[in-house]
Design a protein around this motif. Structure first.
Motif, PDB file in Angstrom:
ATOM      1  N   GLY A   1       1.632   5.221 -14.388  1.00 25.20           N
ATOM      2  CA  GLY A   1       0.301   4.658 -14.258  1.00 25.20           C
ATOM      3  C   GLY A   1      -0.819   5.644 -14.479  1.00 25.20           C
ATOM      4  O   GLY A   1      -2.001   5.263 -14.470  1.00 25.20           O
TER       5      GLY A   1
ATOM      6  N   GLU B   1      -9.721  10.584 -14.547  1.00 22.74           N
ATOM      7  CA  GLU B   1      -9.425   9.392 -13.756  1.00 22.74           C
ATOM      8  C   GLU B   1      -9.022   9.796 -12.339  1.00 22.74           C
ATOM      9  O   GLU B   1      -8.336  10.796 -12.136  1.00 22.74           O
ATOM     10  N   GLN B   2      -9.448   8.996 -11.368  1.00 23.32           N
ATOM     11  CA  GLN B   2      -9.175   9.292  -9.956  1.00 23.32           C
ATOM     12  C   GLN B   2      -8.320   8.200  -9.334  1.00 23.32           C
ATOM     13  O   GLN B   2      -8.535   7.019  -9.594  1.00 23.32           O
ATOM     14  N   PHE B   3      -7.367   8.625  -8.503  1.00 22.42           N
ATOM     15  CA  PHE B   3      -6.440   7.715  -7.852  1.00 22.42           C
ATOM     16  C   PHE B   3      -6.318   8.074  -6.371  1.00 22.42           C
ATOM     17  O   PHE B   3      -6.489   9.236  -5.996  1.00 22.42           O
ATOM     18  N   THR B   4      -6.015   7.091  -5.550  1.00 24.37           N
ATOM     19  CA  THR B   4      -5.639   7.325  -4.163  1.00 24.37           C
ATOM     20  C   THR B   4      -4.183   6.864  -4.012  1.00 24.37           C
ATOM     21  O   THR B   4      -3.626   6.219  -4.918  1.00 24.37           O
TER      22      THR B   4
ATOM     23  N   GLU C   1       0.810  -1.209   0.000  1.00 23.18           N
ATOM     24  CA  GLU C   1       0.000   0.000   0.000  1.00 23.18           C
ATOM     25  C   GLU C   1       0.851   1.270   0.000  1.00 23.18           C
ATOM     26  O   GLU C   1       0.485   2.272   0.607  1.00 23.18           O
TER      27      GLU C   1
ATOM     28  N   PHE D   1      -3.177   4.423  -2.523  1.00 19.45           N
ATOM     29  CA  PHE D   1      -3.153   2.972  -2.654  1.00 19.45           C
ATOM     30  C   PHE D   1      -3.130   2.547  -4.123  1.00 19.45           C
ATOM     31  O   PHE D   1      -2.611   1.483  -4.450  1.00 19.45           O
ATOM     32  N   ASP D   2      -3.722   3.360  -4.998  1.00 16.70           N
ATOM     33  CA  ASP D   2      -3.767   3.036  -6.431  1.00 16.70           C
ATOM     34  C   ASP D   2      -2.504   3.500  -7.151  1.00 16.70           C
ATOM     35  O   ASP D   2      -2.139   2.958  -8.193  1.00 16.70           O
ATOM     36  N   TYR D   3      -1.882   4.539  -6.619  1.00 17.61           N
ATOM     37  CA  TYR D   3      -0.771   5.192  -7.302  1.00 17.61           C
ATOM     38  C   TYR D   3       0.539   4.456  -7.022  1.00 17.61           C
ATOM     39  O   TYR D   3       0.876   4.200  -5.867  1.00 17.61           O
ATOM     40  N   HIS D   4       1.274   4.128  -8.091  1.00 18.62           N
ATOM     41  CA  HIS D   4       2.591   3.517  -7.925  1.00 18.62           C
ATOM     42  C   HIS D   4       3.696   4.369  -8.545  1.00 18.62           C
ATOM     43  O   HIS D   4       4.845   4.287  -8.129  1.00 18.62           O
TER      44      HIS D   4
ATOM     45  N   TRP E   1       3.601   3.769  -2.637  1.00 18.16           N
ATOM     46  CA  TRP E   1       4.050   3.960  -4.008  1.00 18.16           C
ATOM     47  C   TRP E   1       5.534   3.635  -4.111  1.00 18.16           C
ATOM     48  O   TRP E   1       6.272   3.592  -3.121  1.00 18.16           O
TER      49      TRP E   1
ATOM     50  N   ARG F   1      -7.772   2.796   5.042  1.00 16.45           N
ATOM     51  CA  ARG F   1      -8.548   3.236   3.881  1.00 16.45           C
ATOM     52  C   ARG F   1      -8.204   4.678   3.534  1.00 16.45           C
ATOM     53  O   ARG F   1      -8.144   5.530   4.424  1.00 16.45           O
TER      54      ARG F   1
END
Length: 421
Positions: free
Chosen positions: A165, A153-156, A49, A158-161, A51, A138
Motif C-alpha cells: 500500500g 505520503e503519510q500513513f498511520t 484498525e 490505521f492506514d497501513y495494511h 495491519w 486515534r
C-alpha cells in the motif's frame, strides 16, 4: 431524537472489545441489568484498525478472559488478528453479552443522579456507565506533520495494511516501540530502504533463560504490580509498548530490537525534533537513549534472576544471560532532505490517544486524559473506565490483564448502586 422512546437500563457499557465484554460478564454474574453498545462489530478495533501481518505480543497460553481461555494446538504461538477476533467473538457468545452492534454513542451527559447516553438509535438513561473504548482510538502524530512536503505520503498504523500500500522508494518510520520496530522490519524485508526515528523505548528480548520473556513478567508477578504501588504512575502510564514481535511458530521466536533492525539494514536516527525548509531535523542523543533502554532492560533481568533464586525456580530454567549493548551508528545523521526523493513515505508509529469527544462530562484534562483512580472516574459517581494503561495493574491493557481489573471495577460499581438504593 424526536419521536423516539427513551430506554432505561441500570448500566451501559460502551465498547464490545475484550474490556467491555469482560465488564459485561461480571455485571451478568451479579445480575446487574446492562447493555453493551458497539459502534461497529464485536472486537471492532481488532478487525478494522490493525495491519494485516500483526500478531499478539503475548503467547497463546496467556490469552484468557473470564472463564474463557485459549485451548488450541499451539500454546506457545501468537494469535493472528483473525484469531483474536474469533477468540473474542466466542467469549461474547459464551457469556451471552447483550451487545448492540452498529450503535454509535454520540453523547454521555450527567443529569442528576443518572446518565443520559445518546446514540444513533435513541437515548438510554442509566445509573452507571463503563467506558471500555480503550486508549487507541486515534493515532498520535506531531503538529509539524503539516510542514512535510506534499510529495511524501503519510500513513498511520490505521492506514497501513502492508508494504504493497506504500509507494516505491524509501520509508521513514517514526517511533521505535512495538509498532515501529515491527513495521520497520516488514518494510525492510519488502525491499524498501527504511530509516527509523528512535526516541524513548523499552527494550526486551523475546526469550530469556529459555522462556518467553512474558512468562517471566507473568510468573514473577511484575505484571501484577498495582497502580497504587507505583512511584511515578503518570510516567508508567505513558511508557511505550516493549520492542516485541509475535511469530507464526514457537520455533521462530526472535528478538526484534534495534541491533536486529540495524543488522537487517534499517538506518537509525534520533528523535524527530522539527521540520525546517523541507528538512527533517533529528536529535543527536542516540547514545544516551540507547544506554537508558539497555540499563532498564538489565535491571528488569536482574529482577527476574532474583525472583528465580528466591522462589526456587533456578533449576527449571536456563542460566542467567545478558545481551550486547545497543550499537550506536557510526554516522549519526542529524537531518534528511524530504524534497530529495530519498523518502517517499512516512509511517507515524508515534502512539495513540483515546477519543472522548462524545463524553459531555467534565472529567477529561487538557491533554485528553481521563481523570480516574484505578478506573473509578473522579468527580462523577457512577462513571467507570476499563482498558487504559496501568489502570489497576501493569498488565491492564493486555487481553489477559482485563479480568482482574474488570472484576474490581464492577465490584465498585455494584457497591455504588447498592449505596444509592
Amino acid at each position: 431524537m424526536e419521536g423516539r422512546a427513551i430506554e432505561r437500563a441500570t448500566t451501559v457499557v460502551i465498547g464490545a472489545g475484550h474490556a467491555g465484554l469482560a465488564a459485561s460478564r461480571f455485571l451478568g454474574d451479579r445480575s446487574i441489568d446492562h447493555v453493551v453498545l458497539e459502534r461497529g462489530e464485536v472486537a471492532n478495533s481488532w478487525r478494522r484498525e490493525r495491519w494485516d501481518s500483526l500478531r499478539l505480543l503475548t503467547p497463546n497460553w496467556l490469552s484468557r478472559l473470564p472463564g474463557h481461555r485459549y485451548e488450541g494446538p499451539d500454546p506457545d504461538g501468537y494469535m493472528t488478528m483473525g484469531e483474536v477476533v474469533e477468540f473474542i467473538e466466542r467469549f461474547a457468545l459464551a457469556s451471552r453479552a447483550p451487545v448492540r452492534t452498529g450503535t454509535n454513542v454520540t453523547s454521555v451527559r450527567r443529569a442528576g443522579d443518572e446518565y443520559h447516553v445518546t446514540t444513533n438509535r435513541g437515548e438510554i438513561r442509566c445509573r452507571a456507565v463503563v467506558i471500555a473504548t480503550g486508549a487507541c482510538n486515534r493515532p498520535a502524530a506531531p503538529p509539524f506533520r503539516d510542514a512535510i512536503p506534499g510529495s511524501v505520503e503519510q500513513f498511520t498504523p490505521f492506514d497501513y495494511h502492508g508494504p504493497a500500500g506504500l509507494p516505491d522508494g524509501g520509508v521513514l518510520v517514526v517511533g521505535a516501540s512495538a509498532t515501529g520496530v515491527q513495521l520497520a522490519a516488514e518494510l525492510q524485508r519488502s525491499g524498501r530502504p527504511v530509516t527509523l526515528c528512535v526516541g524513548e523505548h523499552v527494550r526486551l528480548p523475546r526469550t530469556y533463560r529459555g522462556r518467553d520473556v512474558l512468562w517471566w513478567m507473568h510468573t514473577s508477578g511484575v505484571w501484577d504490580q498495582r497502580y497504587d504501588q507505583i512511584d511515578d504512575l503518570t510516567r508508567a502510564r505513558r511508557l511505550p509498548s516493549p520492542q516485541l514481535v509475535g511469530a507464526s511458530e514457537a520455533s521462530e521466536r526472535r528478538t526484534l530490537d534495534l541491533n536486529a533492525l540495524a543488522a537487517m539494514g534499517v538506518g537509525l536516527v534520533g528523535r524527530w525534533a522539527a521540520v525546517r525548509d523541507g528538512r527533517a531535523l533529528f536529535s543527536g542523543g542516540l547514545r544516551n537513549v540507547f544506554s537508558l533502554a539497555d540499563l532498564k532492560m538489565e535491571r528488569l533481568l536482574d529482577t527476574f534472576d532474583a525472583w528465580a533464586r528466591g522462589d526456587g525456580r533456578d533449576a527449571e530454567v536456563d542460566g542467567p544471560e545478558r545481551f550486547a549493548p545497543t550499537r550506536v551508528p557510526e554516522s549519526n545523521r542529524l537531518q534528511l532532505d524530504l524534497r530529495s526523493g530519498e523518502i517517499r513515505a512516512i509511517v507515524w508509529a508515534t502512539g495513540f490517544r483515546p477519543d472522548y469527544g462524545w463524553l459531555d462530562v467534565p472529567v477529561v484534562d487538557a491533554k485528553g486524559r481521563l481523570h480516574h483512580e484505578g478506573g473509578v472516574v473522579l468527580d462523577s459517581p457512577g462513571l467507570y473506565a476499563l482498558g487504559l494503561p496501568v489502570l489497576r495493574r501493569r498488565k491492564s491493557t493486555f487481553v489477559h490483564g482485563i479480568e482482574d481489573d474488570a472484576r474490581e471495577v464492577v465490584d465498585h460499581l455494584a457497591r455504588h448502586l447498592a449505596g444509592r438504593r
